[in-house]
Structures are given as structure tokens and as C-alpha cells.
Design a protein around this motif. Sequence first.
Motif, PDB file in Angstrom:
ATOM      1  N   ASP A 171       0.587  -1.551  -0.015  1.00 51.19           N
ATOM      2  CA  ASP A 171       0.384   0.104   0.717  1.00 51.19           C
ATOM      3  C   ASP A 171       0.821   0.997  -0.180  1.00 51.19           C
ATOM      4  O   ASP A 171       0.301   2.383  -0.690  1.00 51.19           O
ATOM      5  CB  ASP A 171      -0.585   0.075   0.989  1.00 51.19           C
ATOM      6  N   VAL A 175       0.214   4.617  -2.934  1.00 47.40           N
ATOM      7  CA  VAL A 175      -0.487   5.163  -2.884  1.00 47.40           C
ATOM      8  C   VAL A 175       0.383   6.746  -3.543  1.00 47.40           C
ATOM      9  O   VAL A 175       0.418   6.942  -3.754  1.00 47.40           O
ATOM     10  CB  VAL A 175      -0.387   5.446  -1.623  1.00 47.40           C
ATOM     11  N   THR A 450      -1.231   1.333   8.030  1.00 47.35           N
ATOM     12  CA  THR A 450      -1.330   1.676   6.808  1.00 47.35           C
ATOM     13  C   THR A 450      -1.434   3.043   5.917  1.00 47.35           C
ATOM     14  O   THR A 450      -1.510   3.991   6.504  1.00 47.35           O
ATOM     15  CB  THR A 450      -2.675   1.300   6.009  1.00 47.35           C
ATOM     16  N   TYR A 451      -1.662   2.847   4.575  1.00 50.07           N
ATOM     17  CA  TYR A 451      -2.018   4.193   4.160  1.00 50.07           C
ATOM     18  C   TYR A 451      -2.859   4.528   3.338  1.00 50.07           C
ATOM     19  O   TYR A 451      -2.991   3.065   2.217  1.00 50.07           O
ATOM     20  CB  TYR A 451      -0.293   4.553   2.999  1.00 50.07           C
ATOM     21  N   ARG A 452      -3.545   5.665   2.651  1.00 55.00           N
ATOM     22  CA  ARG A 452      -4.060   5.974   1.837  1.00 55.00           C
ATOM     23  C   ARG A 452      -4.002   6.941   1.550  1.00 55.00           C
ATOM     24  O   ARG A 452      -3.229   8.010   2.020  1.00 55.00           O
ATOM     25  CB  ARG A 452      -5.678   6.012   2.278  1.00 55.00           C
ATOM     26  N   GLN A 467      -7.979   3.244  -0.839  1.00 56.19           N
ATOM     27  CA  GLN A 467      -6.782   2.878   0.111  1.00 56.19           C
ATOM     28  C   GLN A 467      -7.209   1.261  -0.937  1.00 56.19           C
ATOM     29  O   GLN A 467      -7.972   0.121  -0.982  1.00 56.19           O
ATOM     30  CB  GLN A 467      -7.589   2.423   1.232  1.00 56.19           C
TER      31      GLN A 467
END
Length: 493
Positions: A171, A175, A450-452, A467
Motif C-alpha cells: 500500500d 498511494v 496503513t496508507y491511503r 485505499q
Amino acid sequence: MQENDGPSAKRLKLNSDGPLKAEISPEPLSPPQTNTKIPRLCPYLDTINRQYLDFDFEKLCSVSLTRINVYACLVCGKYFQGRGTNTHAYTHSVAEGHHVYLNLHTLKFYCLPDNYEIIDSSLDDIKYVLNPTFTSEHIQNLDGSTKLSRAIDGSLYMPGIVGLNNIKANDYCNVVLQALSHVAPLRNYFLREENYSKVKRPPGDSSYLLVQRFGELMRKLWNPRNFKAHVSPHEMLQAVVLWSKKRFQFTQQGDPIDFLSWFLNALHKALNGTKKKDSSIIYKSFLGNMKIFTRKIPPIEMDEKQKRTLMQTSEYQEVQTESTFLYLTCDLPPPPLFIDEFKENIIPQVNLYQLLNKFNGQSEKEYKTYKENFLKRFEITRLPPYLILYIKRFTKNTFFIEKNPTIVNFPVKNVDFGEFLTPDVKAKHKNTVYDLVANIVHDGEPTKGTYRVHILQKSTGQWHEMQDLHVTDILPQMITLTEAYIQIYELRT
């Protein structure tokens, strides 16, 4: 194993000057075992299952793992090598009764085991999914089109606003790739393969693979005729693992800013970029200039008189250097250490303009090394068309990684970076007002988070939160409440 398409036959002719000589026939003769026929329609086209077709993964045979002469079975979606007798594709066609195949390199369709080429315009959509192409007119209208596309399952999607598969822990790459796909000049450049297919490279240089895979991913993200409303970055990530020598992997979490910095520089180098600002599309889009003023701090144990004397020496005079940047690092103030009167944690906040004061040419910041301390100040001398801000949230030491949860208050439009330029520098810029186009956010613990990413769809003015495979609409007011990590601003024209 070579593709059994009927190799060029050799004919013998009598030469008037002497013995028999071999001559290559201008028209290849088909060997008896292939039974290759003229192109025609196929009665098995109704057996094609488009919902099983996925061209996002590596083009290699599912049995032999070779990349030579690979065909996709259009019935089950699996990849097999060759189409001649005793090849894996031929065996699969006989054993399973799957007859329609696509050569993943030549984009030609064949019927097996009869081994004839299929010519049918109803298959053009499959060919386009494998290799999307864009005209200049199409590219110019991307940011103005509000037309939705429909996937095979009936779901609607907006080209450019599609999810990316999270294979395991990629992730942090997803992004960045999503954010870069909405930088218009970068996107427009990579949507046309002819822009970079003829870039000359030294012998043995495989960096073209990284450029090629990024271009393929960009075309798939913006494909208006996808079979599904998401894309897998598998081939792109394989190229990243290979070219970064396993520094970045999709099986363990990484840092988006490390990946972004490496990726931009790797693309610039692969495109034969130099130190000149217009030598590649990367530098044209993101490269800015600044002056850095550095002066040494006298040892703290000295008295004031000793310090004043020492400051007169050349070693402690301020030194000016010129530097370029692809992104600006914004330092967050330390969060409060105590809870408030209601026994609840305080949510610290800071204004974006307060962080940007670091680059006004006057504010000094202390930097420590093992032996000496320095004071530095930064003065921006040229703003790029797209400005990347990195909000430094993580502090790393020998034992652990600490995250600063401070919320940054920022507007999504009309950010005037001219406020931090000196009058002389500002006079050289026609415009200094920027709008946010992408906002990468980190959630959770420093090592387990986590990343979005938030993306602006220009044609509709709608913000979307992405995401991995999940794509939802979001209000711009909600974006400013997140723990922003990397932001991309576009210069208003």
C-alpha cells in the motif's frame, strides 16, 4: 521453444556459376505438422470468458514459466507457451477443449488445435485491454470528461479513479503511484509510449523496464474500456524490486517518501535525465531550486566572549550553497507531553503556513551531527509546476520509531507559496498560487500502520479516497482532519 508459425523454408536452385545454393523463399512454407491455415472466423468465440481475463500479471507460461511465445487462453485466462504440436498451449487446448488464444506479444488471435489465425473485430476490446492506446485528442480531454465507464460486472467507474491491488504489503507503493497518476504532464507523457520508447540507453541497461512498466500501469489506470474497475500493479512492482535491488518489496511495509524519492530519481535517470531542469519530464514537473545558508555553532561550554571571538573566524562564517529539490521536508513541532485538565489527550494542531516558514530565508533551524552543531536557513529561489511537501511524522533512533500525530491544517485550494519568497524571487514568478491534487495519509502505529490517498478528479471537482481496492467519495473538509504525510500541489495556470 520457438513459436511454430512455419519457419521460412529454403529452396534449392541451380546456379549457373556452379553448385546448388540455398535461397530463402520470400513466402514461408508451412511444415506439414502445423496445418496453419489462412486467417478466418472462428466458431468458438462464444466460449470466451472476459470476466476471467486478467493481463496485469507477468506474461509467462503457467507450466514452464518461460516468457517466450506466451499465449493467453481466452476461456480460462491462464497463460501457456507456444501453439505448435506438443506445446503447452496445444496440450491445454486438446485436454480442456479451450480453443481461443491470444499471443501476448503480437496481439494476434488463434484457434487451437486447428492452428489458424482468427480475424474478428469483436475481439478488439480484448486487444485494447491488453494494450490500451491514447490519442493526443483523448489525452487533452481527460481532465474535462465526466463520462463513466462500465466494467464487465456492470459496475461503473471513472477512468483514473480505480483501485490498485494490495498483493501483500504494497500500500505504501500504491498511494505514490496513484498520486503520480494525477500529475497531468507526467500522466500525459507516459500515456503515449512513443514518448519514451526511443530513448537511447547503454548496452545492458535494463532501466527501460521500469519506464515501460510505469507507462503500462498509467495506461491501465486511465483505460476507459477496462474489464474490471481495479488494476493490479504486479508487473510494476516486480520491476521496482528488480531495479531497486530488493530495497523496496511488496511483501513488507515500506515508507512512501523513501519510495517516492527513489522512484522519481530512477525514472529521471532511466529517461537519460541530466542535472538540467528540463532534461526529463520528472525534472520539468517537480524540480525546484533553493539556497541553503549554513553556519557552525560554537561549543556550548564557552563563555560569551570566547563565542564572539570564535564567530569572527572563517570556520564559523555563514556559507551559502545552491541546491535543487524534488520535494520539501516540513518539520512538525513536537507534540505536547501532558494530558489536559479533562484527563484526555490533547490533539495537537499546526497550520501549514507555520511549517512553510522554514523556507522563508530567515528562520534558522538547528541540525546536530556526531561532533558539531549547525544552524541552517533555507530560501526558495524557484518554485516547480508541481510542489511536493513531505510532512515529517516519524522520528527514528536506535531502539524505536516514534510517530508525531499532529494534525496539519491546510486549505485544498489557493495556497499562496509566494508568501515565503523574497521580493526579488517572487517578482520572477508569474504566479505562486497552488491547488492540492493529492494527499497521502498514514493511519495507525509507526511500523504497523496503513496508507491511503486522497485524489482530486478535476473534471467533476470531486475528491476520492483510495485505499488499495477501496474507492469512496470524500468531502474536502474531511481531508484536512487526517494525518497528512505527503502532499502534491499543482501551480494554478
